[in-house]
Design a protein around this motif. Structure first.
Motif, PDB file in Angstrom:
ATOM      1  N   MET A 188      -5.153  21.919   9.891  1.00 46.22           N
ATOM      2  CA  MET A 188      -6.124  21.706  10.600  1.00 46.22           C
ATOM      3  C   MET A 188      -5.770  21.330  12.104  1.00 46.22           C
ATOM      4  SD  MET A 188      -9.815  20.042   9.244  1.00 46.22           S
ATOM      5  CE  MET A 188      -9.827  20.797   8.018  1.00 46.22           C
ATOM      6  N   ALA A 189      -6.811  22.188  13.188  1.00 47.70           N
ATOM      7  CA  ALA A 189      -6.248  21.461  14.211  1.00 47.70           C
ATOM      8  C   ALA A 189      -7.022  20.559  14.858  1.00 47.70           C
ATOM      9  CB  ALA A 189      -6.855  22.815  15.653  1.00 47.70           C
ATOM     10  N   ALA A 190      -7.067  19.605  15.845  1.00 47.98           N
ATOM     11  CA  ALA A 190      -7.478  18.884  16.090  1.00 47.98           C
ATOM     12  C   ALA A 190      -8.869  19.096  17.436  1.00 47.98           C
ATOM     13  CB  ALA A 190      -6.785  17.437  16.760  1.00 47.98           C
ATOM     14  N   GLN A 191     -10.047  19.026  16.957  1.00 39.81           N
ATOM     15  CA  GLN A 191     -11.052  18.772  18.070  1.00 39.81           C
ATOM     16  C   GLN A 191     -11.186  18.032  19.041  1.00 39.81           C
ATOM     17  OE1 GLN A 191     -13.807  18.879  14.714  1.00 39.81           O
ATOM     18  NE2 GLN A 191     -13.982  20.901  14.369  1.00 39.81           N
ATOM     19  N   ALA A 200      -4.692  -0.231  19.597  1.00 42.47           N
ATOM     20  CA  ALA A 200      -4.823  -0.223  18.600  1.00 42.47           C
ATOM     21  C   ALA A 200      -4.317  -0.055  17.100  1.00 42.47           C
ATOM     22  CB  ALA A 200      -5.006   1.705  18.066  1.00 42.47           C
ATOM     23  N   VAL A 201      -5.337  -0.556  16.157  1.00 43.26           N
ATOM     24  CA  VAL A 201      -5.242  -1.099  14.525  1.00 43.26           C
ATOM     25  C   VAL A 201      -4.765  -0.400  13.770  1.00 43.26           C
ATOM     26  CG1 VAL A 201      -5.273  -3.011  12.895  1.00 43.26           C
ATOM     27  CG2 VAL A 201      -6.084  -3.702  15.426  1.00 43.26           C
ATOM     28  N   VAL A 202      -2.835  -0.449  13.068  1.00 42.13           N
ATOM     29  CA  VAL A 202      -2.799   1.407  12.932  1.00 42.13           C
ATOM     30  C   VAL A 202      -2.003   0.341  11.626  1.00 42.13           C
ATOM     31  CG1 VAL A 202      -1.765   3.197  12.506  1.00 42.13           C
ATOM     32  CG2 VAL A 202      -3.046   2.800  14.357  1.00 42.13           C
ATOM     33  N   ASP A 203      -1.797   0.371  10.113  1.00 38.52           N
ATOM     34  CA  ASP A 203      -0.837   0.177   9.476  1.00 38.52           C
ATOM     35  C   ASP A 203      -0.215  -0.899   9.662  1.00 38.52           C
ATOM     36  OD1 ASP A 203      -0.419   2.363   8.475  1.00 38.52           O
ATOM     37  OD2 ASP A 203       1.120   3.187   9.910  1.00 38.52           O
ATOM     38  N   GLY A 204      -1.845  -2.262   9.582  1.00 38.68           N
ATOM     39  CA  GLY A 204      -1.036  -4.041   9.917  1.00 38.68           C
ATOM     40  C   GLY A 204      -0.393  -4.082  11.015  1.00 38.68           C
ATOM     41  N   ALA A 205      -0.275  -3.224  12.137  1.00 37.13           N
ATOM     42  CA  ALA A 205       0.389  -2.724  13.536  1.00 37.13           C
ATOM     43  C   ALA A 205      -0.898  -2.920  14.512  1.00 37.13           C
ATOM     44  CB  ALA A 205       1.498  -2.631  13.852  1.00 37.13           C
ATOM     45  N   GLU A 206      -0.358  -3.785  15.855  1.00 37.07           N
ATOM     46  CA  GLU A 206      -1.300  -3.214  16.887  1.00 37.07           C
ATOM     47  C   GLU A 206       0.186  -2.049  17.061  1.00 37.07           C
ATOM     48  OE1 GLU A 206      -2.741  -4.669  20.477  1.00 37.07           O
ATOM     49  OE2 GLU A 206      -4.423  -6.162  19.291  1.00 37.07           O
ATOM     50  N   GLN A 207      -0.715  -0.711  17.939  1.00 40.47           N
ATOM     51  CA  GLN A 207       0.143   0.284  18.764  1.00 40.47           C
ATOM     52  C   GLN A 207      -0.757   1.211  18.861  1.00 40.47           C
ATOM     53  OE1 GLN A 207       1.889   2.618  15.254  1.00 40.47           O
ATOM     54  NE2 GLN A 207       1.277   1.180  14.016  1.00 40.47           N
ATOM     55  N   SER A 208       0.068   1.721  20.711  1.00 39.21           N
ATOM     56  CA  SER A 208      -0.048   2.562  21.154  1.00 39.21           C
ATOM     57  C   SER A 208      -0.343   3.893  21.121  1.00 39.21           C
ATOM     58  CB  SER A 208       0.046   2.857  22.663  1.00 39.21           C
ATOM     59  OG  SER A 208       0.214   1.816  22.994  1.00 39.21           O
ATOM     60  N   VAL A 209      -1.733   4.912  20.534  1.00 43.02           N
ATOM     61  CA  VAL A 209      -1.557   6.221  19.537  1.00 43.02           C
ATOM     62  C   VAL A 209      -3.014   6.132  19.988  1.00 43.02           C
ATOM     63  CG1 VAL A 209      -1.190   5.104  17.660  1.00 43.02           C
ATOM     64  CG2 VAL A 209      -3.475   5.412  17.883  1.00 43.02           C
ATOM     65  N   ALA A 210      -2.475   8.103  19.689  1.00 44.41           N
ATOM     66  CA  ALA A 210      -3.405   9.512  20.098  1.00 44.41           C
ATOM     67  C   ALA A 210      -4.007   9.765  18.503  1.00 44.41           C
ATOM     68  CB  ALA A 210      -2.614  10.284  20.801  1.00 44.41           C
ATOM     69  N   VAL A 211      -4.685   9.278  18.287  1.00 44.86           N
ATOM     70  CA  VAL A 211      -4.979   9.928  17.178  1.00 44.86           C
ATOM     71  C   VAL A 211      -6.409  11.062  16.918  1.00 44.86           C
ATOM     72  CG1 VAL A 211      -7.304   8.806  15.357  1.00 44.86           C
ATOM     73  CG2 VAL A 211      -6.179   6.958  16.663  1.00 44.86           C
ATOM     74  N   SER A 212      -6.060  11.680  16.008  1.00 45.27           N
ATOM     75  CA  SER A 212      -6.473  12.893  15.901  1.00 45.27           C
ATOM     76  C   SER A 212      -7.626  13.339  14.908  1.00 45.27           C
ATOM     77  CB  SER A 212      -5.518  14.549  16.120  1.00 45.27           C
ATOM     78  OG  SER A 212      -5.099  14.512  17.404  1.00 45.27           O
ATOM     79  N   VAL A 213      -8.759  14.089  15.306  1.00 41.49           N
ATOM     80  CA  VAL A 213     -10.292  14.281  14.560  1.00 41.49           C
ATOM     81  C   VAL A 213     -10.347  15.734  14.775  1.00 41.49           C
ATOM     82  CG1 VAL A 213     -12.223  13.002  13.807  1.00 41.49           C
ATOM     83  CG2 VAL A 213     -10.858  11.902  15.113  1.00 41.49           C
ATOM     84  N   ALA A 214     -11.185  15.936  13.005  1.00 40.52           N
ATOM     85  CA  ALA A 214     -11.024  17.096  12.674  1.00 40.52           C
ATOM     86  C   ALA A 214     -12.226  17.064  11.976  1.00 40.52           C
ATOM     87  CB  ALA A 214     -10.461  18.212  12.477  1.00 40.52           C
ATOM     88  N   ASP A 215     -13.372  17.598  11.455  1.00 41.15           N
ATOM     89  CA  ASP A 215     -14.420  17.489  10.482  1.00 41.15           C
ATOM     90  C   ASP A 215     -14.784  16.284   9.994  1.00 41.15           C
ATOM     91  OD1 ASP A 215     -14.395  20.361  11.025  1.00 41.15           O
ATOM     92  OD2 ASP A 215     -12.860  21.410   9.565  1.00 41.15           O
ATOM     93  N   GLY A 230      -5.745  22.176  23.704  1.00 40.13           N
ATOM     94  CA  GLY A 230      -7.095  22.606  22.686  1.00 40.13           C
ATOM     95  C   GLY A 230      -7.881  21.804  22.135  1.00 40.13           C
ATOM     96  N   ALA A 231      -7.718  19.901  21.845  1.00 38.90           N
ATOM     97  CA  ALA A 231      -8.564  19.196  22.057  1.00 38.90           C
ATOM     98  C   ALA A 231      -9.113  18.454  22.636  1.00 38.90           C
ATOM     99  CB  ALA A 231      -7.779  18.125  20.995  1.00 38.90           C
TER     100      ALA A 231
END
Length: 445
Positions: A1-4, A12-27, A42-43
């Protein structure tokens, strides 16, 4: 599904660690968690500031909303606004102090009807185990409650009576047949009744009326009942660190016994409570600093796995600020909005990270109630997110809180860590607009 929408965070706290991330969200769900510099065509892109950390929405599995019946104490609109303001995106409501208490399917449906159009965050419900409602437990489970709350001494309200030791065993034996969780207010009635009764403005007198032995004897009773029945039990709001070895031994034995504690036990000291300051009254009580240190050790060792608010508000009048009498005042801490900054303020001083805080206040409570895709930033999870400024300090002004009544044990305290924005289902929460929270049933994602 394409990210909106893509939220880019250097921290960001991800997978038990602080990371630099891009979190894509759709619906309303997270569809990708990529490295920070990932380009998502497109997002819409939202860039967090360098002083902000992206956290998952927290899960508070111990909240007294009190509606219907005692809505002047709190209600679904005010409680869920406060939750959102504090970075909490899922709450599980206790079966008391509402009227009727949630001890039958009919009472559950009455509560759901009241909550449905008022929730600014997602809301689930505990059922209650009281004398005489054993036949109601399976129907409540099938109707979607997350487990069953019981007391081993007077609950504070007459319409929610407590279980005897034998009735506790009956409830655990019954719920074991469908693998439901029984959550227990574990203080021993006889020990409390034989202790000096609280009166007057001195906190030491109140503390002496709820001795540690009351918790230890009741917890031992719960452990024995769990061993005998094969049921699952969870000890609520642990304040007595001396009970931790009992629970650790039960867990090592393989018994299904878990335990929580609360921000007020981890951040407030009995030695610092002024005379007449009944906003600090709760049961079991806030204990001494040395005890607090050992509660933190229980978290570090993994015996205590969850921190929840036990948000138990009331009106100003019930706190009896006119007399400051600890024997007369209602017992309960209103802390739903302030749990995250209160814990972070103390945790960072003790060398803990936001990863630890998320484990204790997000993943842990979510896993306890079976909402295993919440309390974490992961593909497939609801896009319930918190923009948190961990270095921003503020002084608690009770008049500015979203709780219905301006009563707080944290009033005037300086806390570190500010919630700047909360996202629910992929959209920022606007607590001045129409609510978008959903009512949850057990097993629902």
């Amino acid at each position: 599904m394409a990210a909106q929408v893509v939220i880019r965070a250097r921290r960001a706290v991800v997978d038990g660690a602080e990371q630099s991330v891009a979190v894509s969200v759709a619906d309303g769900r997270i569809v990708a968690v990529d490295p920070y510099d990932t380009v998502v065509p497109g997002a819409d892109v939202i860039e967090l500031s360098d002083d902000e950390v992206l956290l998952p929405g927290l899960v508070d599995a111990h909240v007294h909303v009190n509606e219907p019946g005692r809505t002047e104490w709190e209600g679904f609109a005010s409680a869920t606004r406060a939750a959102a303001a504090g970075g909490v995106t899922t709450i599980i409501d206790m079966p008391l102090n509402s009227i009727p208490p949630t001890v039958s399917v009919a009472a559950l449906e009455e509560k759901r009807a009241v909550a449905r159009d008022q929730a600014y965050v997602d809301v689930g419900f505990w059922g209650g185990a009281v004398p005489g409602n054993l036949p109601d437990l399976r129907p409540l489970h099938e109707a979607g409650v997350f487990g069953f709350k019981c007391f081993l001494l007077h609950s504070g309200v007459d319409e929610f009576p407590h279980l005897s030791a034998g009735e506790l065993r009956e409830a655990l034996a019954e719920t074991a047949t469908f693998d439901a969780l029984v959550i227990v207010h574990a203080e021993d009635e006889q020990t409390i009744e034989s202790s000096p009764q609280p009166h007057g403005q001195g906190y030491a007198g109140f503390l002496g009326s709820r001795p540690k032995e009351a918790e230890e004897r009741a917890i031992a009773e719960v452990i024995d009942a769990t061993r005998e029945t094969g049921g699952r039990a969870h000890i609520l709001h642990l304040s007595d660190a001396d009970a931790i070895p009992l629970i650790a031994t039960a867990q090592a034995e393989g018994l299904r016994v878990s335990v929580e504690t609360c921000p007020h036990y981890l951040t407030l000291d009995a030695e610092e409570i002024p005379d007449g300051a009944t906003q600090f009254k709760c049961c079991p009580p806030i204990r001494e600093h040395d005890n607090q240190d050992r509660l933190w050790a229980g978290l570090e060792d993994g015996v205590i796995r969850t921190i929840v608010s036990d948000h138990s508000p009331c009106t100003e009048e019930l706190k009896r600020f006119d007399s400051g009498d600890f024997g007369e005042a209602w017992g309960g801490i209103a802390g739903l909005q302030l749990g995250l900054p209160a814990i972070w303020t103390e945790a960072r001083e003790r060398g803990h990270s936001l990863v630890d805080v998320v484990r204790w206040m997000g993943e842990g409570p979510a896993d306890q109630v079976g909402l295993t895709d919440r309390g974490r930033i992961a593909v497939g999870s609801p896009a319930d997110l918190v923009v948190f400024a961990p270095d921003e300090s503020f002084t608690v002004d009770v008049a500015a809180l979203r709780h219905k009544n301006p009563v707080s044990a944290y009033a005037g305290r300086t806390l570190t860590g500010a919630v700047r924005q909360t996202w629910l289902h992929g959209i920022p929460v606007d607590i001045d607009a129409d609510p978008r929270g959903r009512l949850l049933t057990r097993g629902q994602s």
